[in-house]
Design an enzyme around this catalytic site. Sequence first.
Site, mmCIF file in Angstrom:
data_model
loop_
_atom_site.group_PDB
_atom_site.id
_atom_site.type_symbol
_atom_site.label_atom_id
_atom_site.label_comp_id
_atom_site.label_asym_id
_atom_site.label_seq_id
_atom_site.Cartn_x
_atom_site.Cartn_y
_atom_site.Cartn_z
ATOM 1 N N ARG A 273 0.071 -9.593 13.176
ATOM 2 C CA ARG A 273 -0.522 -8.518 12.363
ATOM 3 C C ARG A 273 -1.434 -9.096 11.280
ATOM 4 O O ARG A 273 -2.483 -8.539 10.966
ATOM 5 C CB ARG A 273 0.579 -7.646 11.732
ATOM 6 C CG ARG A 273 1.376 -6.863 12.765
ATOM 7 C CD ARG A 273 2.439 -6.026 12.103
ATOM 8 N NE ARG A 273 1.835 -4.967 11.309
ATOM 9 C CZ ARG A 273 2.404 -4.394 10.263
ATOM 10 N NH1 ARG A 273 3.603 -4.737 9.880
ATOM 11 N NH2 ARG A 273 1.790 -3.453 9.597
ATOM 12 N N ARG B 180 11.888 -0.514 11.686
ATOM 13 C CA ARG B 180 10.553 -0.459 12.284
ATOM 14 C C ARG B 180 10.411 -1.552 13.337
ATOM 15 O O ARG B 180 10.663 -2.723 13.052
ATOM 16 C CB ARG B 180 9.494 -0.626 11.193
ATOM 17 C CG ARG B 180 9.131 0.679 10.531
ATOM 18 C CD ARG B 180 8.158 0.515 9.416
ATOM 19 N NE ARG B 180 6.925 -0.168 9.790
ATOM 20 C CZ ARG B 180 5.849 -0.201 9.020
ATOM 21 N NH1 ARG B 180 5.866 0.413 7.842
ATOM 22 N NH2 ARG B 180 4.783 -0.844 9.401
ATOM 23 N N LYS C 114 0.832 -1.209 0.000
ATOM 24 C CA LYS C 114 0.000 0.000 0.000
ATOM 25 C C LYS C 114 0.866 1.258 0.000
ATOM 26 O O LYS C 114 0.642 2.173 -0.791
ATOM 27 C CB LYS C 114 -0.933 0.019 1.228
ATOM 28 C CG LYS C 114 -1.862 -1.182 1.312
ATOM 29 C CD LYS C 114 -2.812 -1.107 2.497
ATOM 30 C CE LYS C 114 -2.129 -1.120 3.847
ATOM 31 N NZ LYS C 114 -1.531 -2.408 4.242
ATOM 32 N N ARG D 293 -9.186 0.609 8.944
ATOM 33 C CA ARG D 293 -8.744 -0.745 9.276
ATOM 34 C C ARG D 293 -9.767 -1.475 10.141
ATOM 35 O O ARG D 293 -9.536 -2.617 10.503
ATOM 36 C CB ARG D 293 -7.419 -0.676 10.036
ATOM 37 C CG ARG D 293 -6.185 -0.957 9.162
ATOM 38 C CD ARG D 293 -4.952 -0.793 10.041
ATOM 39 N NE ARG D 293 -3.783 -1.481 9.581
ATOM 40 C CZ ARG D 293 -2.795 -0.935 8.876
ATOM 41 N NH1 ARG D 293 -2.887 0.310 8.480
ATOM 42 N NH2 ARG D 293 -1.733 -1.644 8.549
ATOM 43 N N ARG E 276 11.865 -6.351 4.780
ATOM 44 C CA ARG E 276 11.796 -4.925 5.117
ATOM 45 C C ARG E 276 12.420 -4.685 6.489
ATOM 46 O O ARG E 276 13.087 -3.673 6.708
ATOM 47 C CB ARG E 276 10.331 -4.460 5.105
ATOM 48 C CG ARG E 276 10.178 -2.955 5.294
ATOM 49 C CD ARG E 276 8.756 -2.486 5.118
ATOM 50 N NE ARG E 276 7.912 -2.842 6.255
ATOM 51 C CZ ARG E 276 6.606 -2.569 6.334
ATOM 52 N NH1 ARG E 276 6.001 -1.952 5.340
ATOM 53 N NH2 ARG E 276 5.905 -2.922 7.386
HETATM 54 P P1 B4P Z 1 4.650 -1.609 2.016
HETATM 55 O O1 B4P Z 1 4.293 -0.810 0.826
HETATM 56 O O2 B4P Z 1 5.547 -0.943 3.019
HETATM 57 O O3 B4P Z 1 3.392 -2.224 2.771
HETATM 58 P P2 B4P Z 1 2.144 -1.606 3.515
HETATM 59 O O4 B4P Z 1 0.992 -2.434 3.038
HETATM 60 O O5 B4P Z 1 2.051 -0.131 3.340
HETATM 61 O O6 B4P Z 1 2.559 -1.870 5.055
HETATM 62 P P3 B4P Z 1 1.981 -1.856 6.491
HETATM 63 O O7 B4P Z 1 0.576 -2.377 6.506
HETATM 64 O O8 B4P Z 1 3.019 -2.587 7.251
HETATM 65 O O9 B4P Z 1 1.993 -0.447 7.148
HETATM 66 P P4 B4P Z 1 1.204 0.629 8.000
HETATM 67 O O10 B4P Z 1 2.205 1.686 8.099
HETATM 68 O O11 B4P Z 1 -0.105 0.935 7.367
HETATM 69 O O12 B4P Z 1 5.346 -2.943 1.477
HETATM 70 C C1 B4P Z 1 5.921 -3.893 2.335
HETATM 71 C C2 B4P Z 1 7.254 -4.393 1.800
HETATM 72 O O13 B4P Z 1 7.064 -5.076 0.575
HETATM 73 C C3 B4P Z 1 8.259 -3.251 1.500
HETATM 74 O O14 B4P Z 1 9.514 -3.650 1.924
HETATM 75 C C4 B4P Z 1 8.205 -3.111 -0.022
HETATM 76 O O15 B4P Z 1 9.426 -2.687 -0.564
HETATM 77 C C5 B4P Z 1 7.865 -4.524 -0.461
HETATM 78 N N1 B4P Z 1 7.076 -4.566 -1.686
HETATM 79 C C6 B4P Z 1 6.072 -3.719 -2.034
HETATM 80 N N2 B4P Z 1 5.546 -4.077 -3.236
HETATM 81 C C7 B4P Z 1 6.232 -5.206 -3.626
HETATM 82 C C8 B4P Z 1 6.167 -6.063 -4.771
HETATM 83 N N3 B4P Z 1 5.279 -5.846 -5.769
HETATM 84 N N4 B4P Z 1 6.992 -7.124 -4.838
HETATM 85 C C9 B4P Z 1 7.894 -7.365 -3.842
HETATM 86 N N5 B4P Z 1 8.034 -6.574 -2.737
HETATM 87 C C10 B4P Z 1 7.204 -5.515 -2.637
HETATM 88 O O16 B4P Z 1 0.846 0.062 9.496
HETATM 89 C C11 B4P Z 1 1.732 -0.029 10.599
HETATM 90 C C12 B4P Z 1 1.000 -0.212 11.952
HETATM 91 O O17 B4P Z 1 0.389 1.054 12.353
HETATM 92 C C13 B4P Z 1 -0.182 -1.198 12.014
HETATM 93 O O18 B4P Z 1 0.220 -2.533 12.260
HETATM 94 C C14 B4P Z 1 -1.029 -0.639 13.190
HETATM 95 O O19 B4P Z 1 -0.540 -1.037 14.450
HETATM 96 C C15 B4P Z 1 -0.860 0.849 13.053
HETATM 97 N N6 B4P Z 1 -1.968 1.455 12.267
HETATM 98 C C16 B4P Z 1 -1.836 2.060 11.058
HETATM 99 N N7 B4P Z 1 -3.034 2.479 10.607
HETATM 100 C C17 B4P Z 1 -3.951 2.122 11.547
HETATM 101 C C18 B4P Z 1 -5.359 2.256 11.635
HETATM 102 N N8 B4P Z 1 -6.086 2.828 10.666
HETATM 103 N N9 B4P Z 1 -5.991 1.773 12.741
HETATM 104 C C19 B4P Z 1 -5.295 1.201 13.730
HETATM 105 N N10 B4P Z 1 -3.952 1.032 13.716
HETATM 106 C C20 B4P Z 1 -3.271 1.490 12.621
#
Ligand code: B4P
Length: 195
Positions: free
Chosen positions: A146, A134, A14, A89, A128
Amino acid sequence: MFNLILFGPPGSGKGTQSEKLVEKYGLIHLSTGDLLRKERQLKTPLGIEAQQFIDKGQLVPDEVVIGMISSALDNNPDARGFLFDGFPRTEAQAEALDKLLALKRSEIGLVLFLEVNEEELIKRLVHRGKTSGRTDDADEAIQRKRQEVYKNETLPVASHYSKAKKVVNVNGIGEIDEIFSKLATHIDKKMSKAV
Ligand code: B4P
């Protein structure tokens, strides 16, 4: 206004895709994960409280993230639209978002759902974790937690929007640019209908 939700499990890409999408479409990027990490860096009371949940792989309480999104919407009165990344979420967050947008005479136009299987997600997050610093990436048990929280609390959000036929599923496995191009095709299609 065009409002988009990028939906999917932790690690589905995302954040990665959002960066490219906001650049192409001029939307305001609202990532609750980024906003929470910023609060933590600044050592605000909100940031310190939130970190305790994040470190355990749990969700931060609804009222905290809803408050953050509400302020961000108010701080951007002239936005052409918003890209919500990692929010909503929970169903309570989805209902709150619908109400906040209705106050602005707007709504969610499209929900793009990045589908990635669990083994690939864990693999990406372990990778990552080697460079991100992180705390929630640090060990595999937290990442499994998670994914569990996602299935129980976040997945129902997709049904909330699919009732209104707003969800499009996209395969999130493959080259980043290839996935981006599929997402953009769906957005272009939706935007052309909205005009
Ligand atoms: P990302 O792009 O970093 O993944 P994400 O889905 O954004 O991550 P996440 O869900 O962890 O984060 P958030 O900050 O929202 O990709 C992951 C990895 O994969 C990277 O290393 C990337 O390079 C790689 N990658 C991407 N695309 C790829 C591909 N096509 N092929 C191969 N590799 C690939 O959440 C963090 C925490 O914050 C949550 O757990 C929660 O505790 C809290 N939080 C956030 N929002 C919340 C909410 N609304 N309510 C409650 N808690 C919340």
